[in-house]
Design an enzyme around this catalytic site. Structure first.
Site, PDB file in Angstrom:
ATOM      1  N   LYS A 212       0.840  -1.199   0.000  1.00 13.83           N
ATOM      2  CA  LYS A 212       0.000   0.000   0.000  1.00 13.83           C
ATOM      3  C   LYS A 212       0.880   1.255   0.000  1.00 13.83           C
ATOM      4  CE  LYS A 212      -3.354   2.306   2.918  1.00 13.83           C
ATOM      5  NZ  LYS A 212      -4.077   2.286   4.188  1.00 13.83           N
ATOM      6  N   GLU A 218      10.987  -4.457   3.955  1.00 13.75           N
ATOM      7  CA  GLU A 218      11.097  -5.870   3.556  1.00 13.75           C
ATOM      8  C   GLU A 218      10.641  -6.059   2.109  1.00 13.75           C
ATOM      9  OE1 GLU A 218       9.612  -4.619   6.177  1.00 13.75           O
ATOM     10  OE2 GLU A 218      10.179  -5.696   8.003  1.00 13.75           O
ATOM     11  N   GLY A 273      -4.269  -1.955   5.623  1.00 14.38           N
ATOM     12  CA  GLY A 273      -3.528  -3.113   5.111  1.00 14.38           C
ATOM     13  C   GLY A 273      -4.155  -4.440   5.513  1.00 14.38           C
ATOM     14  N   ARG A 274      -4.519  -4.578   6.787  1.00  9.01           N
ATOM     15  CA  ARG A 274      -5.048  -5.862   7.272  1.00  9.01           C
ATOM     16  C   ARG A 274      -6.488  -6.095   6.851  1.00  9.01           C
ATOM     17  NH1 ARG A 274      -3.590  -2.180  10.932  1.00  9.01           N
ATOM     18  NH2 ARG A 274      -5.083  -1.331  12.403  1.00  9.01           N
ATOM     19  N   GLU A 359      -3.096  -6.009  15.600  1.00  6.74           N
ATOM     20  CA  GLU A 359      -2.695  -4.698  15.067  1.00  6.74           C
ATOM     21  C   GLU A 359      -3.855  -3.705  15.209  1.00  6.74           C
ATOM     22  OE1 GLU A 359      -1.328  -3.854  10.825  1.00  6.74           O
ATOM     23  OE2 GLU A 359       0.602  -4.183  11.762  1.00  6.74           O
ATOM     24  N   HIS A 390      -1.468 -32.120  20.193  1.00  2.53           N
ATOM     25  CA  HIS A 390      -0.262 -32.844  20.607  1.00  2.53           C
ATOM     26  C   HIS A 390       0.858 -31.861  20.921  1.00  2.53           C
ATOM     27  CE1 HIS A 390      -2.216 -36.579  19.452  1.00  2.53           C
ATOM     28  NE2 HIS A 390      -2.741 -35.850  18.479  1.00  2.53           N
ATOM     29  N   LYS A 518      10.685   0.473  13.398  1.00 10.44           N
ATOM     30  CA  LYS A 518      11.174   0.733  12.035  1.00 10.44           C
ATOM     31  C   LYS A 518      12.207   1.862  12.061  1.00 10.44           C
ATOM     32  CE  LYS A 518       6.805  -0.313   9.707  1.00 10.44           C
ATOM     33  NZ  LYS A 518       5.729   0.224   8.887  1.00 10.44           N
TER      34      LYS A 518
HETATM   35  O1  F6P Z   1       4.231  -2.217   9.576  1.00 12.62           O
HETATM   36  C1  F6P Z   1       2.906  -2.578   9.654  1.00 12.62           C
HETATM   37  C2  F6P Z   1       2.236  -2.455   8.323  1.00 12.62           C
HETATM   38  O2  F6P Z   1       2.088  -1.136   7.991  1.00 12.62           O
HETATM   39  C3  F6P Z   1       0.896  -3.177   8.285  1.00 12.62           C
HETATM   40  O3  F6P Z   1      -0.108  -2.423   8.830  1.00 12.62           O
HETATM   41  C4  F6P Z   1       0.742  -3.453   6.834  1.00 12.62           C
HETATM   42  O4  F6P Z   1      -0.216  -4.437   6.586  1.00 12.62           O
HETATM   43  C5  F6P Z   1       2.147  -3.873   6.471  1.00 12.62           C
HETATM   44  O5  F6P Z   1       2.986  -3.079   7.288  1.00 12.62           O
HETATM   45  C6  F6P Z   1       2.525  -3.713   5.026  1.00 12.62           C
HETATM   46  O6  F6P Z   1       2.368  -2.400   4.583  1.00 12.62           O
HETATM   47  P1  F6P Z   1       2.446  -2.029   3.052  1.00 12.62           P
HETATM   48  O7  F6P Z   1       1.319  -2.701   2.344  1.00 12.62           O
HETATM   49  O8  F6P Z   1       2.342  -0.532   3.010  1.00 12.62           O
HETATM   50  O9  F6P Z   1       3.767  -2.505   2.520  1.00 12.62           O
END
Ligand code: F6P
Length: 554
Positions: A212, A218, A273-274, A359, A390, A518
């Site tokens: 987004k 990452e 995002g979620r 979150e 288990h 971050k």
């Molecule tokens: O760091 C948390 C977060 O912002 C989440 O809320 C989100 O789902 C995820 O990182 C990924 O964000 P993006 O879609 O902006 O890469």
């Protein structure tokens, strides 16, 4: 002034006070006794909606408990909050935006205004653009740089740009279409890139950079690695557009990365995002199951949206589940909630719901910045049954904490192997039964005596064999997993989480807590790599940096 700008301290409300008194009266409530004295208990505390059946009879509750919990929901203005969310009010006040994931599943022709502008035409356009892309990949018309059709799609994304799509695309594998395999690259750990890329051929791989913000470390590092790998395999810059597309609300950043403008699928800041698997972030889902199944998923979620908006609270699945969560978290001191799917295809649901819930509701101040006067979101954990039986169910049965559990199970399996499904279903039921019944001292002793043990041995072993029972759970039953029912199931939990946020007066749609780590990460990185000589603010971090530097020196 809108309710969310000035939430009330929930602990001062009359229903909260009444629940506090009721909790004391419920101290010796026994589910075993409640079932034996009321032959209607299962009927009274169960309901069906949107293809899901919820049995919530194995809870520490009476009709009075339910009435008081629903009264609390009313005193908190839940119905107004639901209407405000659907109407696009700025519920996400700290980011000054609406939370309108529900718009993504509304039928064609509906209007949803965001700050005066109808967003539905653009939602529809994006669905059409997804349909065109998915169709051309499935039909073999989208070709790689050697003119071969695409065989593998890699979603590069993390958090909400990973967990929801992964859950749904893997849960709906029985609906998979014509041979496009989907993979997920989320972590920055080079090993995940290494292991995945070893299985792929660049000429037949399509990468979806799903972010987004298009600023997530990452995702950007993995996208760069994928691009270098693609070039090293023989791909060219000129043909990059055949192998890289993006989903993002930050078009300039995606273009600066090298993604062609018409290969960028938009996202909106009014979708968190979620909550984004319903948008173009769901492309890997559509790539797996096709667009008509993707639309079925949306309609399943829409049916849950309608149910949440229109059903009486007493017959409202998300509201009931949310208020039971409040009951245990705030009145019985439960600190965590287990999610236990008894289905291989649903094995990733716990991870998705963990992000969704933790979150969203891992907050400590109300919308107005004042501290919340009670506990908020629980720790969400769990995993697929029977495996968990288990491993960690021991603690559920005999540990010192009360951990409410949600069991999720389909009645029909896609892959019947002899009587495996009967055993799977039986185990799911017997776990919730064992949690509820337990084994009292007398039963434990009688069992040991029957084995012919001496009285000394009986007395020594009985406390170890005793199981307290009276531990609560819900059971959600689906006829079998389908796009529609899965859509309803995921939306059910979204609305459960939202309901709880309204009760606590917190903002379920921001996530400021993830930012500090971050920011600090950048400083630690500079010190690790030697680009910055200064020491860390604390000895522990500095010591750990030195450990790394010593190993990597020279
Ligand atoms: O760091 C948390 C977060 O912002 C989440 O809320 C989100 O789902 C995820 O990182 C990924 O964000 P993006 O879609 O902006 O890469």
């Amino acid at each position: 002034m809108a309710y969310y700008e000035h939430p009330q301290d929930v602990t001062t409300l009359p229903a909260w006070q009444a629940l506090t008194r009721h909790r004391e009266a419920m101290q010796s409530f026994s589910m075993r006794d409640a079932f034996s004295s009321d032959s209607q208990r299962f009927d009274t505390f169960s309901l069906s909606s949107c293809g899901l059946f919820l049995d919530y009879s194995k809870n520490l509750m009476t009709a009075e408990t339910r009435d008081l919990l629903m009264q609390l929901a009313r005193e908190c203005g839940l119905q107004d909050a639901i209407e405000a969310m659907y109407a696009g009010e700025h519920l996400n006040a700290s980011e000054n935006r609406p939370a309108l994931h529900t718009a993504l599943r509304r039928p064609i022709g509906d209007k949803v205004l965001v700050d005066g502008e109808d967003v539905m035409p653009e939602v529809q356009q994006v669905l059409n653009k997804m349909t065109a892309l998915v169709g051309s990949v499935h039909d073999g018309l989208w070709r790689g740089y050697t003119e071969k059709p695409i065989t593998d799609v890699v979603n590069i994304g993390i958090g909400g740009s990973f967990l929801g799509p992964q859950l749904v695309s893997e849960a709906l594998l029985p609906f998979a279409q014509r041979g496009v395999r989907c993979h997920y690259l989320a972590n920055i750990d080079g090993s995940s890139f290494h292991e995945l890329s070893a299985k792929l051929r660049a000429e037949t791989t399509l990468f979806i950079v799903s972010s987004k913000s298009f600023s997530t470390l990452e995702t950007l590092k993995n996208a760069q690695a994928a691009r270098r790998w693609y070039l090293a395999q023989g791909g060219t810059e000129a043909e990059l557009y055949r192998h890289f597309i993006a989903v993002s609300s930050n078009k300039p950043a995606a273009m600066a990365f090298g993604i062609r403008e018409d290969n960028i699928f938009p996202m909106w800041d009014w979708v968190g995002g979620r909550y984004s698997l319903w948008s173009a972030i769901g492309l890997p889902i559509a790539m797996t199951i096709g667009m008509s199944n993707f639309k079925e998923l949306l309609s399943g979620a829409y049916s849950m949206d309608k149910h949440f908006q229109t059903a009486l609270f007493e017959e409202n699945m998300p509201v009931l589940m949310a208020m039971l969560g409040i009951w245990y978290g705030n009145f019985w001191d439960a600190q965590s909630q287990a999610i236990l799917p008894y289905d291989h295809y649903l094995r990733n649901i716990t991870k998705h719901l963990q992000q969704l819930d933790m979150e969203s509701n891992g907050k400590r101040v109300m919308q107005n910045g004042q501290p919340v006067n009670c506990d908020t979101g629980p720790v969400i954990w769990g995993g697929v049954g029977c495996n968990g039986q288990h491993a960690y169910h021991q603690l559920l049965h005999q540990g010192t904490q009360m951990i409410p559990a949600d069991f999720i199970v389909p009645v029909v399996s896609y892959n019947p192997v002899e009587d495996h499904h009967q055993w799977l279903y039986a185990n799911c039921l017997s776990q919730s039964q064992a949690l509820m019944l337990g084994k009292c001292r007398n039963e434990a002793e009688a069992e040991l005596r029957k084995q012919g043990l001496s009285e000394d041995q009986v007395q020594y072993l009985a406390p170890h064999k005793m199981i307290p029972g009276n531990r609560p759970s819900n059971t959600l039953v689906l006829e079998r997993i389908s796009p529609r029912r899965l859509g309803a199931l995921v939306a059910l939990y979204e609305h459960k989480v939202f309901t709880q946020s309204v009760i606590w007066g917190i903002n379920a749609f921001d996530q400021w807590g993830v930012e500090l780590g971050k920011e600090l990460g950048k400083g630690v990185y500079s010190r690790l790599t030697g680009a910055e000589a200064s020491t860390a603010e604390d000895q522990s971090t500095q010591g750990l940096i030195e450990f790394f530097r010593a190993r990597h020196r020279g």
